[in-house]
Motif scaffolding. Structure first.
Motif, short mmCIF file in Angstrom:
data_model
loop_
_atom_site.label_atom_id
_atom_site.label_comp_id
_atom_site.label_asym_id
_atom_site.label_seq_id
_atom_site.Cartn_x
_atom_site.Cartn_y
_atom_site.Cartn_z
N ASN A 166 23.16 27.50 33.66
CA ASN A 166 23.69 26.58 32.88
C ASN A 166 24.92 26.16 33.93
OD1 ASN A 166 23.31 29.03 30.94
ND2 ASN A 166 23.76 26.04 29.62
N LEU A 167 25.56 26.92 34.58
CA LEU A 167 26.64 26.59 35.74
C LEU A 167 26.45 25.33 37.09
CD1 LEU A 167 29.13 29.31 35.47
CD2 LEU A 167 29.25 27.45 34.68
N GLU A 168 24.76 25.81 37.78
CA GLU A 168 24.03 25.52 38.63
C GLU A 168 23.90 23.80 37.77
OE1 GLU A 168 19.85 25.35 39.67
OE2 GLU A 168 20.08 27.16 40.20
N ARG A 169 23.34 23.93 36.67
CA ARG A 169 23.31 22.21 36.70
C ARG A 169 25.04 21.56 35.82
NH1 ARG A 169 19.87 21.89 30.22
NH2 ARG A 169 22.06 23.05 29.47
N LEU A 170 25.81 22.72 35.09
CA LEU A 170 26.96 21.95 35.54
C LEU A 170 27.52 21.12 36.72
CD1 LEU A 170 29.43 21.78 33.42
CD2 LEU A 170 30.64 23.98 34.39
N ASN A 171 27.15 21.83 37.37
CA ASN A 171 27.67 21.15 38.96
C ASN A 171 26.56 19.51 39.51
OD1 ASN A 171 29.97 22.15 40.32
ND2 ASN A 171 28.76 23.89 40.98
N HIS A 172 25.52 20.03 38.57
CA HIS A 172 24.04 18.57 39.10
C HIS A 172 24.51 18.00 38.58
CE1 HIS A 172 20.78 17.20 39.51
NE2 HIS A 172 20.80 16.31 38.29
N SER A 173 25.65 17.93 37.23
CA SER A 173 25.88 17.26 35.69
C SER A 173 27.65 16.62 37.00
CB SER A 173 26.90 17.46 34.73
OG SER A 173 24.94 17.46 34.05
N ASN A 174 28.10 17.37 37.22
CA ASN A 174 29.66 17.14 38.13
C ASN A 174 28.77 15.65 39.61
OD1 ASN A 174 31.11 18.87 36.67
ND2 ASN A 174 30.49 20.42 37.99
N ASP A 175 27.87 16.31 40.30
CA ASP A 175 27.71 15.10 41.06
C ASP A 175 27.02 13.83 40.12
OD1 ASP A 175 26.81 15.09 44.10
OD2 ASP A 175 25.00 14.34 42.40
N ARG A 176 26.50 13.73 38.62
CA ARG A 176 25.99 12.32 39.00
C ARG A 176 27.16 11.95 38.11
NH1 ARG A 176 25.25 7.87 37.34
NH2 ARG A 176 23.67 6.86 36.56
N LEU A 177 28.81 12.55 38.19
CA LEU A 177 29.46 11.40 37.47
C LEU A 177 30.87 11.41 38.30
CD1 LEU A 177 29.78 10.79 33.83
CD2 LEU A 177 27.45 12.07 34.95
N CYS A 178 30.06 12.18 39.26
CA CYS A 178 31.39 11.57 40.64
C CYS A 178 32.93 12.65 40.34
CB CYS A 178 31.90 10.17 40.70
SG CYS A 178 30.41 9.19 41.92
N ILE A 179 32.12 14.07 40.11
CA ILE A 179 32.95 15.25 39.80
C ILE A 179 33.43 16.23 40.65
CG2 ILE A 179 33.97 16.98 37.42
CD1 ILE A 179 32.86 14.71 35.47
N PRO A 180 34.62 16.84 40.83
CA PRO A 180 34.47 17.89 41.99
C PRO A 180 33.44 18.86 41.75
CG PRO A 180 36.70 16.78 42.12
CD PRO A 180 35.75 16.63 41.00
N GLN A 181 32.81 19.57 42.90
CA GLN A 181 32.21 20.44 41.89
C GLN A 181 32.62 21.72 42.29
OE1 GLN A 181 27.87 20.68 43.38
NE2 GLN A 181 28.73 18.97 42.02
N ILE A 182 32.71 22.52 41.08
CA ILE A 182 32.85 24.02 40.77
C ILE A 182 32.22 25.79 41.90
CG2 ILE A 182 33.85 23.49 38.87
CD1 ILE A 182 31.30 24.90 37.80
N ASP A 183 33.09 26.20 41.70
CA ASP A 183 32.75 27.81 42.28
C ASP A 183 31.82 28.32 41.39
OD1 ASP A 183 32.66 30.56 43.30
OD2 ASP A 183 33.78 29.95 44.37
N GLU A 184 30.60 28.59 41.64
CA GLU A 184 29.92 29.05 40.23
C GLU A 184 29.81 30.17 40.11
OE1 GLU A 184 25.63 27.61 41.05
OE2 GLU A 184 26.35 25.44 41.54
N GLU A 185 29.78 30.53 41.12
CA GLU A 185 30.11 32.14 40.54
C GLU A 185 31.28 32.82 40.07
OE1 GLU A 185 30.15 36.64 43.37
OE2 GLU A 185 30.02 34.69 44.60
N PHE A 186 32.38 31.80 40.70
CA PHE A 186 34.48 32.35 40.38
C PHE A 186 34.22 32.22 38.56
CE2 PHE A 186 38.16 30.95 39.11
CZ PHE A 186 38.88 31.83 39.41
N VAL A 187 33.41 31.23 38.05
CA VAL A 187 33.67 30.81 37.14
C VAL A 187 32.79 31.38 35.91
CG1 VAL A 187 32.80 28.23 35.29
CG2 VAL A 187 34.03 28.05 37.30
#
Length: 364
Positions: free
Chosen positions: A92-113
């Motif tokens: 889910n968090l991997e996909r969240l970062n994929h969505s972030n990239d498409r919407l020009c939102i900064p990447q999150i640290d998946e492990e931390f979140v």
């Protein structure tokens, strides 16, 4: 974010917990939520768990005007042994970062979140319902908060995670539902935002959903946005068809969301040596298979409902009654296995489950 901790402000007066037997989906929320802010040049910062509360956001915050937002959905489950577990949360968090990239939102640290989500779930563990078919829905989302009316990526964001005890998504449960094939409205097109989990995709689906509900259907079957010929999704779920012994699902094409449950279904079918293929599927092909008696099962897959069998498809003036309106053998086996793994009642050969335990990385 190495070495970061999550500060916690615990709610003093706890909310009254709902009656498990009367749980609806997404109506009730727990005592706490997680928040983290983004601002240039600081990056993501100020990770905290606070009492669930209303947000104070500037009316000119860009999320309200240009829709720069993404979200995810996952669940926490209470096992019969009293353990708490998540199902493939890293995906889910991997996909969240994929969505972030498409919407020009900064990447999150998946492990931390993910660690922060586990802390939040453990803090509100008493909210996880224990009745069969219930769970704790986890909704991470990111919104653009910069006060600016201008079409450009925001420089400020909030990542928020809220929790909701839920029952079944569809009142029909595992029983087959009636689906209307949508020939006018489209959900997404290749090159758009269909493969990202962003609110605009769901807003675009509401008109068709409203129409089909008025006509007595549970959801719509979406066709491609160009030719309106090829099947893409069903409602907000990925879709599968069992045709002459082979399970077929639309191939990911840039407008279809890559579902975690979809991926899990494909892995399970391969594990069972049941033929499964990802490819284009047209309504004409599906109807021909139905007429020839080869359309054996159909079902949708997604986090909220896990798996939802399709008993009837309405396509223009044609009605396809699938498997006599009953749940198919493969559909039932997939549902039982997925939920069995999620609730800890079946062996997990894929290491999909992550336990949630008390963690020390909380700064009080």
């Amino acid at each position: 974010m190495e070495g970061w901790t999550v500060t916690v402000d615990r709610r003093i007066t706890k909310k009254e917990k709902p009656n498990t037997e009367q749980l609806e989906f997404g109506r009730i929320f727990t005592d706490h939520m997680f928040i983290m802010d983004y601002m240039e040049p600081l990056g993501w910062h100020d990770a905290r768990i606070v009492p669930y509360q209303q947000l104070t956001i500037d009316p000119s915050a860009m999320t309200f005007h240009y829709g720069q937002s993404v979200f995810e959905g996952m669940k926490a489950y209470h096992t019969d042994e009293g353990e708490i577990q998540l199902f493939r949360p890293e995906k889910n968090l991997e996909r969240l970062n994929h969505s972030n990239d498409r919407l020009c939102i900064p990447q999150i640290d998946e492990e931390f979140v993910l660690n922060a989500i586990k802390q939040l779930v453990y803090l509100d563990k008493d909210w996880i319902p224990k009745a069969d078919g219930t769970s704790l829905y986890i909704r991470p989302f990111i919104i653009s908060t910069e006060p600016f009316i201008g079409v450009a990526p925001s420089h400020q964001y909030k990542l928020i995670v809220i929790l909701s005890p839920v029952g079944s998504y569809y009142k029909e449960g595992i029983n087959p539902v009636k689906i209307a094939v949508e020939n006018h409205y489209v959900r997404a097109v290749k090159g758009g935002t269909g493969e990202a989990k962003t609110g605009g995709n769901y807003a675009a689906s509401l008109k068709a959903q409203e129409k089909c509900t008025q006509n007595g259907f549970s959801q719509v079957l979406w066709l491609d946005g160009v030719e309106k010929k090829y099947i893409e999704e069903v409602g907000s779920m990925n879709v599968f068809f069992k045709i002459n012994g082979e399970v077929v699902t639309p191939a990911l094409n840039g407008s279809i969301l890559e579902g975690i449950t979809r991926n899990s279904v494909i892995q399970l079918l391969n594990h069972w040596n049941i033929p499964v293929t990802e490819r284009k599927v047209s309504m004409e092909e599906l109807y021909e298979a139905y007429v020839d008696g080869k359309l054996e099962e159909a079902f949708g897959s997604g986090t909220a409902a896990v798996l939802s069998p399709i008993g009837q498809l309405s396509w223009g003036d044609k009605d396809l009654f699938i498997n006599n309106g009953k749940t198919g053998e493969v559909s039932k086996a997939l549902y039982d296995t997925l939920t069995g793994i999620q609730y800890g009642r079946k062996t997990d050969p894929f290491n999909w489950v992550e336990k949630v335990k008390e963690v020390s990385a909380i700064k009080n």
